[in-house]
Design a protein around this motif. Structure first.
Motif, PDB file in Angstrom:
ATOM      1  N   UNK A  11       0.923  -1.101  -0.067  1.00 21.33           N
ATOM      2  CA  UNK A  11      -0.077  -0.105  -0.123  1.00 21.33           C
ATOM      3  C   UNK A  11       0.867   1.222  -0.013  1.00 21.33           C
ATOM      4  N   UNK A  12       0.296   2.179  -0.397  1.00 18.45           N
ATOM      5  CA  UNK A  12       1.120   3.724  -0.318  1.00 18.45           C
ATOM      6  C   UNK A  12       1.052   4.452   1.106  1.00 18.45           C
ATOM      7  N   UNK A  41     -15.373   8.136   1.782  1.00 24.12           N
ATOM      8  CA  UNK A  41     -13.943   8.358   2.228  1.00 24.12           C
ATOM      9  C   UNK A  41     -13.378   6.907   2.392  1.00 24.12           C
ATOM     10  N   UNK A  42     -14.137   6.048   3.266  1.00 30.95           N
ATOM     11  CA  UNK A  42     -13.770   4.776   3.779  1.00 30.95           C
ATOM     12  C   UNK A  42     -14.092   3.856   2.474  1.00 30.95           C
ATOM     13  N   UNK A  43     -14.850   3.899   1.547  1.00 32.02           N
ATOM     14  CA  UNK A  43     -14.995   3.177   0.403  1.00 32.02           C
ATOM     15  C   UNK A  43     -13.608   3.362  -0.653  1.00 32.02           C
ATOM     16  N   UNK A  44     -13.263   4.490  -0.728  1.00 33.53           N
ATOM     17  CA  UNK A  44     -12.033   4.883  -1.504  1.00 33.53           C
ATOM     18  C   UNK A  44     -10.909   4.537  -0.900  1.00 33.53           C
ATOM     19  N   UNK A  97      -8.404   1.507  -2.672  1.00 34.72           N
ATOM     20  CA  UNK A  97      -6.906   1.736  -2.712  1.00 34.72           C
ATOM     21  C   UNK A  97      -6.172   0.622  -1.970  1.00 34.72           C
ATOM     22  N   UNK A  98      -6.352   0.326  -0.739  1.00 38.58           N
ATOM     23  CA  UNK A  98      -5.829  -0.709  -0.173  1.00 38.58           C
ATOM     24  C   UNK A  98      -5.735  -2.112  -0.924  1.00 38.58           C
TER      25      UNK A  98
END
Length: 132
Positions: A12-13, A70-73, A77-78
């Motif tokens: 992950x970033x 925000x949680x969905x995005x 990403x994760x």
């Protein structure tokens, strides 16, 4: 064994956390989509990890809806996109209201496509020939 922690490779970033970091990314490339806007900045430091930040503006609903977006995005990403982010780049995902109603599969697919593909350069429509 129960309760035992396993170590896995980090794919992950990192995170953008301060306002100046977010503002710096605004000067970079913008990749528009139906569900979000992705802003990308090349920091010219290929040996450092990619960093990502998330933004949802107040015009997109109350706090509960904004946090859900925000949680969905973040989860997309994760799970699907962290490995595709290039080292030495900063990414800011600016959510749009449609990401609440889109399926998670659709959200992650669009996010992955925006991160991996650079937008094609558009020719200006001023009528000039290209070789001048």
């Amino acid at each position: 064994m129960a309760g035992e922690l396993t170590t896995t490779e980090k794919n992950t970033a990192g995170r953008l956390k301060s306002r100046p970091q977010f503002l710096a990314v605004r000067n970079g490339e913008k990749r528009k989509g139906r569900l979000f806007l992705l802003e990308v900045l090349d920091r010219k430091e290929p040996e450092t990890e990619a960093r990502v930040g998330f933004t949802v503006t107040k015009k997109h609903g109350n706090a509960v809806e904004r946090n859900r977006m925000r949680r969905r995005i973040k989860e997309a990403v994760r799970l699907h996109v962290g490995f595709a982010m290039q080292p030495g780049h900063d990414y800011v995902v600016v959510a749009r209201r449609d990401c609440l109603t889109a399926s998670f599969k659709e959200l992650s697919a669009e996010l992955k496509a925006r991160v991996e593909n650079k937008p094609k350069h558009r020719r200006s429509s001023d009528g000039r020939p290209r070789n001048v």
